[in-house]
Motif scaffolding. Structure first.
Motif, short mmCIF file in Angstrom:
data_model
loop_
_atom_site.label_atom_id
_atom_site.label_comp_id
_atom_site.label_asym_id
_atom_site.label_seq_id
_atom_site.Cartn_x
_atom_site.Cartn_y
_atom_site.Cartn_z
N TYR A 78 30.51 65.35 3.55
CA TYR A 78 31.20 66.53 4.09
C TYR A 78 32.72 66.35 3.97
O TYR A 78 33.45 66.25 4.97
CB TYR A 78 30.82 66.74 5.56
N PRO A 79 33.23 66.32 2.75
CA PRO A 79 34.65 66.01 2.54
C PRO A 79 35.62 67.06 3.06
O PRO A 79 36.80 66.77 3.26
CB PRO A 79 34.75 65.89 1.01
N ASP A 80 35.14 68.28 3.30
CA ASP A 80 36.04 69.35 3.72
C ASP A 80 36.06 69.55 5.24
O ASP A 80 36.78 70.43 5.73
CB ASP A 80 35.62 70.67 3.05
N ASP A 81 35.28 68.77 5.99
CA ASP A 81 35.24 68.93 7.44
C ASP A 81 36.51 68.39 8.10
O ASP A 81 37.19 67.51 7.56
CB ASP A 81 34.04 68.18 8.03
#
Length: 436
Positions: free
Chosen positions: A43-46
């Motif tokens: 989940y790199p965009d969290d």
């Protein structure tokens, strides 16, 4: 979407704590739990919350409290009560409960919510008894709790000690709260009666039927002191829980709080009927009521929650009370280990209150959690972490609290409540109460 990267994660008291594990929250729900590095990769965009020097654990469930109790903290008492019955009739009823008005209730509710948030409590069950606040006292409380962001189950303690009219108004107050809270995610209701010595059999039975009709559970104070059992035996030839069983009210939606003085038959009634029990170790000591047989009830498989009773709201202190008093009573250092105490303070309390998906950090559960300082002076291991938390943490170590996916405490600051204004208001209202 939020990723909370923890140094240590306690998902549940019955699971091994995990080092360098984290939690993903989406909306109001936990949607993933796993190693920090995996969550970061997936989940790199969290939004990332760095809690690598902290412990993340479930928010506490205070399964029995009286929010108005904070008004009595420090109140002068000329002649200390000799026993629990004198505590009620000579002190608590006339000087506290019968003197409360809506302004006092609002001030006390605000401050109690602050104390609970400060110590990692995310859910609570409250019992209000203030006959002179009817109608509307419970709705006053509801508005304050709603603003705090806490998950609250609220009830008014109906009792015939103030007369039939007040008793019926108390029942209707609970139904009114239930009706306006049906669609509320965080606020709900409970039916509540006081005891067998302040409520007639007919009133208990009729109230049970009303609660059943609208889908509410029923809570009673039970065997808090020796007085109730003796009174029931003299009047009816039965113990309190034998009376409740005869009336048909003992079931899995029935909560018997306190349960300090139980006969062997009453313990079996609790087990057989799947009655829920709530335990208040510190408050029971404070009023000289005794110490409930909680280890024995746990051995019978009874669901048990932990409560502050409106006395000391730092739930870490309440847990320590439960950890210690049973060892002293039974002279056995092996009873009531830290895992059992934390279980009562989290998932046990949630189960006792009939709450689903609350009390654990697990996929599908509500995102109710707390973040606490992990900098102990001695090493943390999988084996000792829960005991370290129960014995050597307190409200001052809680930095952040999330309830249903929303932060209510961030970096030691309560959001949405002016703490100093609340302190000033409580001081003024307590003074009013004390001078009555």
């Amino acid at each position: 979407m939020t990723l909370i990267m923890a140094g240590w994660l306690i998902t549940s008291p019955d699971e091994i704590p995990r080092e360098k594990y984290g939690v993903r929250v989406l909306g109001n729900t936990v949607v993933d739990v796993g190693p920090n590095q995996n969550l970061m990769k997936n989940y790199p965009d969290d939004v990332v919350v760095d809690a690598k020097e902290h412990i993340v654990l479930p928010g506490f469930v205070n399964a029995h409290t009286h929010l108005y109790g904070v008004l009595a903290h420090g109140i002068p008492v000329d002649n200390p009560p000799a026993d629990f019955w004198e505590f009620l009739k000579d002190y608590w009823w006339p000087k506290i409960e019968d003197s409360l008005d809506k302004e006092m209730i609002a001030a006390a509710t605000t401050w109690a919510c602050i104390e609970m948030l400060q110590s990692g409590t995310t859910t609570f069950y409250d019992i209000l008894e203030a006959p002179n606040s009817l109608p509307g006292g419970l709705l006053t409380e509801r508005n304050i709790v709603k603003n705090s962001g806490l998950r609250g189950i609220l009830s008014f303690e109906a009792t015939e000690r103030s007369g039939e009219k007040a008793a019926l108004m108390g029942v209707e107050e609970n139904i009114a709260l239930h009706e306006i809270s049906k669609s509320d995610e965080l606020i709900s209701g409970m039916m509540c009666l006081h005891t067998t010595f302040t409520c007639s059999k007919d009133f208990i039975h009729e109230t049970h039927l009303k609660a059943k009709k609208v889908g509410l559970g029923l809570h009673v104070h039970c065997n808090e002191g020796q007085y109730e059992g003796i009174w029931c035996e003299d009047r009816y030839g039965l113990r309190p829980l034998e009376i409740y069983e005869d009336l048909g009210v003992t079931n899995s939606k029935f909560i018997a709080s306190q349960c300090v003085h139980l006969s062997e038959e009453e313990k079996l009634i609790i087990q057989k009927n799947k009655v829920n029990v709530t335990h208040m170790p510190l408050a029971n000591c404070e009023v000289g009521g005794g110490i409930a047989p909680i280890p024995e009830l746990r051995d019978l498989g009874v669901v048990i929650g932990l409560g502050s009773d409106g006395y000391i709201n730092d739930f870490y202190e309440v847990m320590r009370g439960a950890f210690f008093v049973h060892k002293a009573r039974l002279q056995d250092p092996g009873v009531m280990q830290a895992e059992a105490v934390l279980e009562m303070a989290t998932i046990g309390g949630a189960k006792a209150l009939g709450l689903e998906n609350v009390g654990k950090i697990q996929e599908g559960f509500s995102a109710d959690l707390q973040i606490i300082d992990a900098r102990f002076p001695t090493p943390i291991t999988e084996e000792n972490l829960i005991e370290q938390v129960v014995l050597w943490r307190s409200a001052r170590h809680v930095s952040d609290v999330m309830i249903a996916g929303e932060w209510q405490v961030r970096d030691n600051q309560i959001l949405g409540i002016d703490v100093e204004q609340a302190r000033t208001t409580l001081h003024l209202q307590a003074k009013r109460l004390w001078e009555k």
